[in-house]
Each structure stands twice: as C-alpha cells, then as structure tokens.
Design an enzyme around this catalytic site. Structure first.
Site, mmCIF file in Angstrom:
data_model
loop_
_atom_site.group_PDB
_atom_site.id
_atom_site.type_symbol
_atom_site.label_atom_id
_atom_site.label_comp_id
_atom_site.label_asym_id
_atom_site.label_seq_id
_atom_site.Cartn_x
_atom_site.Cartn_y
_atom_site.Cartn_z
ATOM 1 N N GLN B 15 40.381 -1.600 -2.753
ATOM 2 C CA GLN B 15 39.194 -1.255 -1.971
ATOM 3 C C GLN B 15 38.001 -1.036 -2.886
ATOM 4 O O GLN B 15 38.149 -0.827 -4.078
ATOM 5 C CB GLN B 15 39.459 0.048 -1.196
ATOM 6 C CG GLN B 15 40.540 -0.082 -0.144
ATOM 7 C CD GLN B 15 40.023 -0.609 1.174
ATOM 8 O OE1 GLN B 15 38.889 -1.083 1.250
ATOM 9 N NE2 GLN B 15 40.839 -0.543 2.208
ATOM 10 N N CYS B 16 36.832 -1.031 -2.276
ATOM 11 C CA CYS B 16 35.582 -0.730 -2.968
ATOM 12 C C CYS B 16 35.727 0.578 -3.734
ATOM 13 O O CYS B 16 36.265 1.528 -3.179
ATOM 14 C CB CYS B 16 34.467 -0.631 -1.930
ATOM 15 S SG CYS B 16 32.946 0.057 -2.530
ATOM 16 N N PRO B 17 35.300 0.692 -4.965
ATOM 17 C CA PRO B 17 34.568 -0.277 -5.780
ATOM 18 C C PRO B 17 35.463 -1.073 -6.734
ATOM 19 O O PRO B 17 34.965 -1.696 -7.650
ATOM 20 C CB PRO B 17 33.640 0.624 -6.594
ATOM 21 C CG PRO B 17 34.495 1.818 -6.888
ATOM 22 C CD PRO B 17 35.414 1.983 -5.690
#
Lengths: 194, 82
Positions: B15-17
């Site tokens: 997932q982000c980042p």
C-alpha cells in the site's frame, strides 16, 4: 600608425568592458539574492499531535516526499513528542512533570487514535486493520522515513515544559527551537501542521 | 504493450507509500537510459507514479498499463532514468 590605432581601440573598449563587468557583477548579486530566497525542494512539517492516526499520516507524507527526492524536516512539539519517547524517566522532574510523564504514552506503540480510541482498543483495532491491508505499521514507517534521510527535530521548549530529557527520546534525533523550524519552513515548497 | 525494461520492482500487495518508496530505492541504482518496470496492485499507484515522475527530475514515466496477472489486476509503470 597601426600601433596607435590599436591603442585607440583599447582605450575605447576598456570603459565599455568595465561597465559590462560591473553589470555582470550586479546581475550575479541579484541571482545570488534570488537563489537565497527561492524555495528548495523541501517539505517541512510540525507534528503537534500525539495521535496514532495523525502521526501515521505525517510519516506517510514524509516517506512519500523523501522517496520523491524531497528534503524533509519534521518538527515534533508538544503531544507529538510522546511519539519520540522510548522510556519513562522520573528522576530530576517536578511533580507536574512526573504526572505528565505518567499520563502520556511512551513512544509510537502507546499512541491512541484521535477518534474511537476507547482506552486503546481503537488503536489496536486500527493497527490490526492496517496489517490486514498490508499497510506498514507506524514504527516501520518511521524507521523507513529515517532511512530515507528525513530530518527529525524535537522542540526544546516543549521538552523543557514537559520535563523530557533528550535521553528519553529516540536516538539520533536533533533538538531545536522555533527558528530551526522556520529556517527550514521558509525554504520549503510545502509546510504542514499536523 | 511490449516495452523493454532492465529491472523490475514487484510492489504487488503493498500500500501507499510503499510502491514509490521501493521504486525509488531501485531507481537510484539505475544507470542513465535504463528503464524499470514497477508492478503494483494499489490502484492509487497510477496517479502516484505520475506525480512521482513529475517530482523526480531525472525520471520519465514512459508508459502505464493495467494487466491481469495471477487473477489480479496489476498496474504496471515503466520509468526511465534520463
């Protein structure tokens, strides 16, 4: 005749040349002044909050910016300092400072969420939900941000008020005041208060 | 789409980042002119890589595509080092 002619040319060009040199110097000074004022590729953040969700947001933005080649400065003040604590120390503190130390979390592990915390159950639930989604935990995110070269500064004034000593905070972080923040913030393209 | 690449970054499931953090690590090891291919399952990575390539001066987003891989939708990003 030829020699005289050359001298005449040299006499005529010297004042023009020095005027040109002067102009270049002036322009150089202007460029230097502009360069000093122009923002660097930098992001500055004040981390005032000691809430798990907010500190997490701060570190996600910090790592993302650092991964995009930006210089990042994070200034931890007040409740934000609790995220940087690594132990609870009572020696050499006033009664109020001791109370403050006992009633605030020690480090990122102890942070609660800003909403629906319910005595820490909310924070545990959020961490579990993040794990399910493959989102790194706050501690990993902070570690990563530091590996990416994010500058972490703890506010000296808040530390003094709360009675926090540098030894109680994470190793390798800096300590500074408002001018440290402003020094970086005025050179930044973006500034956030979290 | 047939695009040649030199290195691959597998950021599937992250997932982000993390996709851009991992991409940066590999991007730093690239020689000028080399291309990396990033695989991600995070739909946000489509816009993230556009933004990332804008910010990183020597990065050029060559192409982006969406493919089906092992029964999952995978977002593929090709980034070239200028």
């Amino acid at each position: 005749m030829i020699a005289n002619g050359q001298t005449a040319v040299a006499d005529r060009t010297t004042p023009e040349l020095s005027a040109l040199q002067e102009q270049i110097q002036q322009l150089q000074a202007q460029v230097d002044a502009l360069r000093a004022q122009s923002p660097e590729n930098r992001l500055s953040m004040v981390v005032f909050s000691g809430d798990l969700d907010r500190v997490l947001a701060a570190f996600v933005i910090a790592s993302g910016a650092a991964a995009s080649g930006m210089e990042v400065s994070m200034f931890f003040t007040f409740w934000g300092l609790t995220a940087l604590r690594q132990k609870r120390e009572s020696r050499g503190k006033t009664l109020f400072q001791k109370l403050m130390g006992w009633m605030t979390p020690v480090g990122m592990r102890g942070l609660g969420v800003s909403k629906m915390n319910f005595g820490g159950i909310g924070a545990k639930m959020l961490r579990a939900m993040m794990r399910q989604q493959g989102v790194p935990q706050l501690e990993e995110m902070a570690q990563m941000a530091r590996e990416l070269g994010v500058r972490i500064v703890a506010c000296q004034m808040s530390m003094d008020v709360m009675g926090l000593h540098k030894e109680e905070l994470l190793e390798g972080i800096e300590v500074g005041g408002v001018a440290t923040f402003l020094g970086d913030a005025t050179k930044s393209k973006a500034t956030l208060f979290i | 789409m047939e695009i040649k690449y030199d290195v691959e970054v597998d950021a599937r499931g992250l997932q982000c980042p993390m996709p851009i953090v991992n991409a940066r690590k590999t991007f730093q090891t690239l020689q000028s002119g080399q291309t990396m291919r990033v695989l991600a399952t995070d739909p946000g990575s489509v816009n993230d890589f556009k933004g990332w390539a804008n910010m990183v001066a020597d990065a050029e987003l060559v192409a982006q595509e969406t493919i089906e891989l092992d029964g999952k939708t995978v977002y593929v990003h090709y980034v070239r080092k200028k």
